[in-house]
Design a protein around this motif. Sequence first.
Motif, PDB file in Angstrom:
ATOM      1  N   MET A   1     -17.312 -16.798  -1.202  1.00 36.56           N
ATOM      2  CA  MET A   1     -15.944 -16.733  -0.303  1.00 36.56           C
ATOM      3  C   MET A   1     -15.218 -18.032  -0.589  1.00 36.56           C
ATOM      4  O   MET A   1     -16.120 -19.014  -0.712  1.00 36.56           O
ATOM      5  CB  MET A   1     -16.372 -16.458   0.931  1.00 36.56           C
ATOM      6  CG  MET A   1     -16.865 -15.043   1.040  1.00 36.56           C
ATOM      7  SD  MET A   1     -17.207 -14.648   2.893  1.00 36.56           S
ATOM      8  CE  MET A   1     -18.861 -15.476   2.883  1.00 36.56           C
ATOM      9  N   ASP A 130     -12.728 -13.330  -1.048  1.00 37.07           N
ATOM     10  CA  ASP A 130     -14.051 -13.228  -1.260  1.00 37.07           C
ATOM     11  C   ASP A 130     -14.228 -12.489  -2.748  1.00 37.07           C
ATOM     12  O   ASP A 130     -13.919 -11.537  -3.120  1.00 37.07           O
ATOM     13  CB  ASP A 130     -14.774 -12.167  -0.364  1.00 37.07           C
ATOM     14  CG  ASP A 130     -16.186 -11.999  -1.055  1.00 37.07           C
ATOM     15  OD1 ASP A 130     -16.746 -12.096  -1.971  1.00 37.07           O
ATOM     16  OD2 ASP A 130     -16.686 -11.147  -0.053  1.00 37.07           O
ATOM     17  N   LYS A 231     -11.536 -11.784   2.898  1.00 37.01           N
ATOM     18  CA  LYS A 231     -12.413 -11.890   3.967  1.00 37.01           C
ATOM     19  C   LYS A 231     -11.563 -11.938   5.348  1.00 37.01           C
ATOM     20  O   LYS A 231     -12.306 -11.218   6.198  1.00 37.01           O
ATOM     21  CB  LYS A 231     -13.369 -13.246   4.088  1.00 37.01           C
ATOM     22  CG  LYS A 231     -14.192 -13.488   5.096  1.00 37.01           C
ATOM     23  CD  LYS A 231     -15.184 -12.434   5.024  1.00 37.01           C
ATOM     24  CE  LYS A 231     -16.428 -12.896   6.030  1.00 37.01           C
ATOM     25  NZ  LYS A 231     -17.530 -11.939   6.174  1.00 37.01           N
TER      26      LYS A 231
END
Length: 239
Positions: A1, A130, A231
Amino acid sequence: MENLEENQKTSPKETDIFDARLQRRAFLQYAGAGAAVVALVAAGCKKDRPVYTDFGATLDFKDDTGVLNYAYALEQLEAAFYIKVASAPPSGFTQAQKNYFQDVQYHEIAHREFFKKALGTASIGSLEVDFSSIDFTSASSVLGAAKTFEDLGVAAYNGAGARLKTAANLVIAGQIVSVEARHAAWVREQLTPGTFADLNSLTGLGSSNSGGLDGALSPDKVLAAAKPFIKTKINIINL
């Protein structure tokens, strides 16, 4: 991430490179961004709209601002991807492929920064991405991801165009999607020659290029497809 705050905090060195490459290619000139910035701001980017909270980013599609923030979110994703690849391309890349990713990162940075500037205080915050599902050491994995992002981007712009109420915004969206389509065509040729205009991989999402037209997807379908790579929670209202 990764947090895109890191990518958007441009260092002096990156700024020099960015400016030089854009001047050489005159990207913003053919995109018509200078005039469009004025039109976009005039279209109603309100300073007091709460579009970014602790609960994620909210895209309010009641007017052009929501559509522009939607485009900004997707351009953040693409810029982050291309910057990462360009900084460390797979060993299996040809020189032409390395050159492509070096060049296209600047296109996507230009798109991202254009929307950020046009939206001003009405823009959503920096999204957290991500990319854990992508093997950045594999040429096929990187090209496959690039195809996904570009095909999705083209379908996203095509699907959102009808929601724009200001003519100038529609014009700039058309100019940007034409660039994204060129990216999609090039990437597809690297994977399977002759598939440059084939969007059948998105058919399951309701997109098709039958009749010689590129596919179009609604924002909810695009964001659902992009969700594995983002994310930050993205909320949609007034769609």
